[in-house]
Design an enzyme around this catalytic site. Sequence first.
Site, PDB file in Angstrom:
ATOM      1  CB  CYS A 103      74.373 115.369 -29.522  1.00 49.49           C
ATOM      2  SG  CYS A 103      72.604 114.951 -29.476  1.00 49.49           S
ATOM      3  CB  CYS A 200      72.333 117.817 -24.973  1.00 45.66           C
ATOM      4  SG  CYS A 200      73.898 116.936 -25.217  1.00 45.66           S
TER       5      CYS A 200
END
Length: 375
Positions: A103, A200
């Site tokens: 990410c 996440c």
Amino acid sequence: MSEKKKPRVVVGMSGGVDSSVSAWLLKQQGYDVVGVFMKNWDESDDSGVCTATEDFEDVKRVAEKIGIPYYSINFEKEYWERVFEYFLSEYKKGRTPNPDIMCNSQIKFKSFLEFAMNLDADYIAMGHYAKTTRDENGVVHMVRPKDGNKDQTYFLSQLSQEQIQKVIFPLQDLTKPQVREIAKSAGLITAGKKDSTGICFIGERNFKKFLSEFLPAKAGNMVTPDGNIVGQHAGLMYYTIGQRQGLGLGSTKESTAPWFVVGKDLNKNELIVEQGYDSDLLYATSLKASQMSFFTIKPDHDFDIKCSAKFRYRQPDVGVTVHYKSADNTCIVEFDEPARAVTPGQALVLYDGEECLGGGNIDAAYQGQTQLQLI
């Protein structure tokens, strides 16, 4: 700084205290600050609450308090294609990926950076606990921050020199308690907000339930290294090397020691388990890593270096010797001492003292010439 030409910094604001204080500090330092909220995942939590909506409301209130413009940008498509599909493909292979690292390299410091440059930004800023320094040649080095307990260089290890050239980490010389105190003094509503935890896009939801929505689970046997069946597993993807909890196995006549996952046989769909924290099968003497990324070392030649490494976020550094091969961007890493639970799919992160050199993805672990864990 001149009022006529303030450097513009676009801050990635998550709705948490770290990014809130980052934006406040930059504003106090005289930068032209713009706040941007990234929406990367379209999902509610287990209670049905859309956490992204709540987080953006906090961003809005913080930005208004600081006195900066704020926007929201949707990166759901990019996130799905670059991060989540990678996450699923790794689990299909029986590996344990770290999507937060992907990410950072693909979304927060790539898609977001490109977006910020289109807003005429000079820099982007994030609320990560990491530090950068610039040498006399203009080369940027990634260094551990003041707060060693919050050090996030591990998760930033696969960024490039080009990416960190444009990044400011306002929290690099602060501790977490200091950050919360600054937020409180500045009247920011996020001062006491709980930190986010977990992967996440999963957050605090049930991991097995979440993963089963995207990958079919195939139950199978739990076996000892010599092939004795001792139980049943719910699906190889739910387990990681070195795992102790959730196996549902008790003591035996031979030992009262707890059981640990020591390997996976993908062809037989078997989870290999053994009793004892110090099982020989959990200790590797070397590993192979690929897709290496370095901050300051040019990967255009073979080299050998002596440094330290992490294979998991919270583990202490261990001494290693790295043998890098430029032809395929891989390396063999030999450990000074055998290392426990080195897990394929996880990150290899290299350090030279306080400096983070870079990192890559672990493909295999070895004990001598024998490959461990994934068969």
